[in-house]
Design a protein around this motif. Sequence first.
Motif, PDB file in Angstrom:
ATOM      1  N   LYS A 122       0.698  -1.175  -0.180  1.00 25.07           N
ATOM      2  CA  LYS A 122       0.064  -0.240  -0.056  1.00 25.07           C
ATOM      3  C   LYS A 122       0.808   1.498  -0.081  1.00 25.07           C
ATOM      4  O   LYS A 122       1.131   2.108  -0.608  1.00 25.07           O
ATOM      5  N   THR A 123       2.043   1.336   0.666  1.00 27.52           N
ATOM      6  CA  THR A 123       2.351   1.908   0.914  1.00 27.52           C
ATOM      7  C   THR A 123       3.416   2.809  -0.235  1.00 27.52           C
ATOM      8  O   THR A 123       4.058   4.100  -1.066  1.00 27.52           O
ATOM      9  N   THR A 124       3.971   1.940  -0.993  1.00 25.21           N
ATOM     10  CA  THR A 124       4.502   1.391  -1.793  1.00 25.21           C
ATOM     11  C   THR A 124       3.854   1.862  -3.114  1.00 25.21           C
ATOM     12  O   THR A 124       4.221   2.644  -4.028  1.00 25.21           O
ATOM     13  N   PRO A 169       2.050  11.060   4.675  1.00 28.70           N
ATOM     14  CA  PRO A 169       2.632   9.971   4.015  1.00 28.70           C
ATOM     15  C   PRO A 169       2.375   8.948   5.754  1.00 28.70           C
ATOM     16  O   PRO A 169       2.512   9.907   7.171  1.00 28.70           O
ATOM     17  N   GLU A 170       3.003   7.687   5.527  1.00 29.26           N
ATOM     18  CA  GLU A 170       2.888   7.658   6.909  1.00 29.26           C
ATOM     19  C   GLU A 170       4.489   7.650   7.376  1.00 29.26           C
ATOM     20  O   GLU A 170       4.833   7.770   7.842  1.00 29.26           O
ATOM     21  N   GLY A 171       3.599   7.840   8.886  1.00 27.89           N
ATOM     22  CA  GLY A 171       4.269   7.829  10.212  1.00 27.89           C
ATOM     23  C   GLY A 171       4.568   9.130   9.872  1.00 27.89           C
ATOM     24  O   GLY A 171       5.252   9.604  10.424  1.00 27.89           O
ATOM     25  N   LEU A 229      -3.641   9.692   2.397  1.00 22.38           N
ATOM     26  CA  LEU A 229      -3.427   9.708   3.712  1.00 22.38           C
ATOM     27  C   LEU A 229      -3.410   8.483   3.938  1.00 22.38           C
ATOM     28  O   LEU A 229      -3.778   7.085   3.227  1.00 22.38           O
ATOM     29  N   ASP A 230      -2.069   8.119   4.007  1.00 20.67           N
ATOM     30  CA  ASP A 230      -1.284   6.705   4.307  1.00 20.67           C
ATOM     31  C   ASP A 230      -1.025   6.493   6.616  1.00 20.67           C
ATOM     32  O   ASP A 230      -0.285   7.105   6.382  1.00 20.67           O
ATOM     33  N   GLU A 231      -2.419   5.770   6.061  1.00 25.18           N
ATOM     34  CA  GLU A 231      -2.038   4.963   7.905  1.00 25.18           C
ATOM     35  C   GLU A 231      -2.357   6.214   8.496  1.00 25.18           C
ATOM     36  O   GLU A 231      -1.285   6.192   9.573  1.00 25.18           O
ATOM     37  N   PRO A 232      -3.391   7.152   8.608  1.00 23.03           N
ATOM     38  CA  PRO A 232      -3.281   7.843   9.513  1.00 23.03           C
ATOM     39  C   PRO A 232      -3.402   7.774  11.026  1.00 23.03           C
ATOM     40  O   PRO A 232      -3.764   8.884  11.404  1.00 23.03           O
TER      41      PRO A 232
HETATM   42 MG   LIG Z   1       2.752   1.279   4.900  1.00 21.11          MG
END
Ligand SMILES: [Mg+2]
Lengths: 238, 310
Positions: A43-45, A85-87, A161-164
């Motif tokens: 997903k992040t990729t 981004p994630e994180g 939104l990556d894993e908010p």
């Molecule tokens: Mg990810």
Amino acid sequence: MTALLEVEDLRVAYGKIEAVKGISFSVEAGQVVTLIGTNGAGKTTTLRTLSGLLKPSGGRITFDGKPLGNVPAHKIVALGLAHSPEGRHIFPRLTIAENLQLGAFLRTDKAGIEKDIQRAYDLFPILGERRKQAAGTLSGGEQQMLAMGRALMSQPKLLMLDEPSMGLSPIMMQKIMETIVELKAAGTTILLVEQNAQAALSLADQGHVMEVGKIVLSGPGSDLLHDESVRKAYLGED
Amino acid sequence: MHELPQQLANGLALGALYGLIAIGYTMVYGIVQLINFAHGEIFMIGGFGALTTYLMLPSGTTLLVAIPLMIIGGAIASVTVATAAERFAYRPLRGAPRLAPLITAIGLSIVLQQLVWGFYPDAKKPLSFPEFGGDSFHLLDNLYLQRADAFILVLAPLCMLALGMFVSKSRSGRAMQATAQDPDTAKLMGINTNRIIVMAFAIGAAFAAVAAVAYGLDKGQIGWEMGFLLGLKAFTAAVLGGIGNIYGAMVGGVVLGLAEALSIAYIEEIPGMQQLGGGAWANVWAFVLLIVVLLVRPQGLLGERVTDRA
Ligand SMILES: [Mg+2]
Ligand SMILES: Nc1ncnc2c1ncn2[C@@H]1O[C@H](COP(=O)(O)OP(=O)(O)OP(=O)(O)O)[C@@H](O)[C@H]1O
């Protein structure tokens, strides 16, 4: 009608290892689309490739009618694609206000920027109270609010939104999800990556389930939410 | 008997020189985590650019007119070489193991020395550089300030102030901070990080050219090997102050300069340490200071702990 974002047979590899193995999906203007899936599904990729930080090894990305595959990352936001981004990745030694201003880095309408910063403070009052504080001193949830606020500062056509909700307390998570609902109601188009499948699917128009680099299931959010295999795999039911 | 005020003045002037050069190490390190070991040679090239400019001026040009032109000429030379090095030597290695750019930098440093040694007319020997005529400024009873020292003591703080304003207030400066803190996310903001990296190299090189002019005016000569020891000292200053922090570079430079001046003057007066004082030992004391500071504060005087940068 053509979609705002069209991803066709996208492939992305880290060296010899293919992390995204030919996925296709689209996002229509005004929709909330979610990608869910287990750790390492890609997903992040996928999001990092859409925003130009990674180069696809195959397939096509079309955003707002333009091909994206070879556009450098720093030119993507100008096209209307913003990425939280994630994180979180807020700039820790800059203040909250400075972080928000950086979200509007390419904008030149000073008055408009000020208005949008105020809007971010209205959306997340805690950011307004702490505006002069270094962003690195914020709690995880507050940093997430800042990351979302910062992404909105570019006035994007599509917000990714990556894993908010990652690592947030249930209350914080609910606050973030409510904000996404608010943004959706205001007409923001959102591509949402989440581990919290329940929350993501309940507010998404469309959902896609990813497993080891492939989309294995797609459908309207509410359908997926009631799909038996999804409930088993992602909602912890048996 | 050495007079303290005089030693402090000497140390400050030396420290300001270190600080100006140290900016180049610290800016580049802060943004790409590269120790640009060729920066000493960028400083040297700034000196040769300034000298070349001076030699092209009509005879009889006063120093007051010549110096600004020499700084510009020196900066053109040093910035050109530094940005070319970034583009053609370091950029292709971005993302490679850290050792690769480091070895490239050391190699580049040797190549630049040899090029100047081999191709600049008469550069196999030291070349004479214009000097300030006129007396030292007599500030106090026993405190004289040489014109070259006064020059750098005025210029270095001005340069620092300008840089500080640029980094904290301007749009490009903000972009520079963002790139240093999180380069991928900076790209997501629309920042062309390659341009920011070039800018960091260019600013460092321009400061090195200012330092080289000050150095030449002070010594009355420059040479192809002038960047080696000074580069090492300035790098020491950058680490001492906390590499990556621009104010740290200046603080590190001043602390190092003062330590050297004071060690030259006073160590030999400590009973039993007569043999360890004087100019010959100053470099040793400089590195002893570095080691002691790093034992107590591994991140340097003004550096942040690495965990803060995550
Ligand atoms: Mg990810
Ligand atoms: N920089 C990298 N180098 C090599 N492999 C990577 C890199 N980043 C991710 N991968 C691999 O690519 C695959 C997909 O990772 P990705 O981060 O896209 O998954 P994800 O769906 O976002 O997972 P999560 O839910 O844990 O965030 C994983 O197998 C991962 O190990």
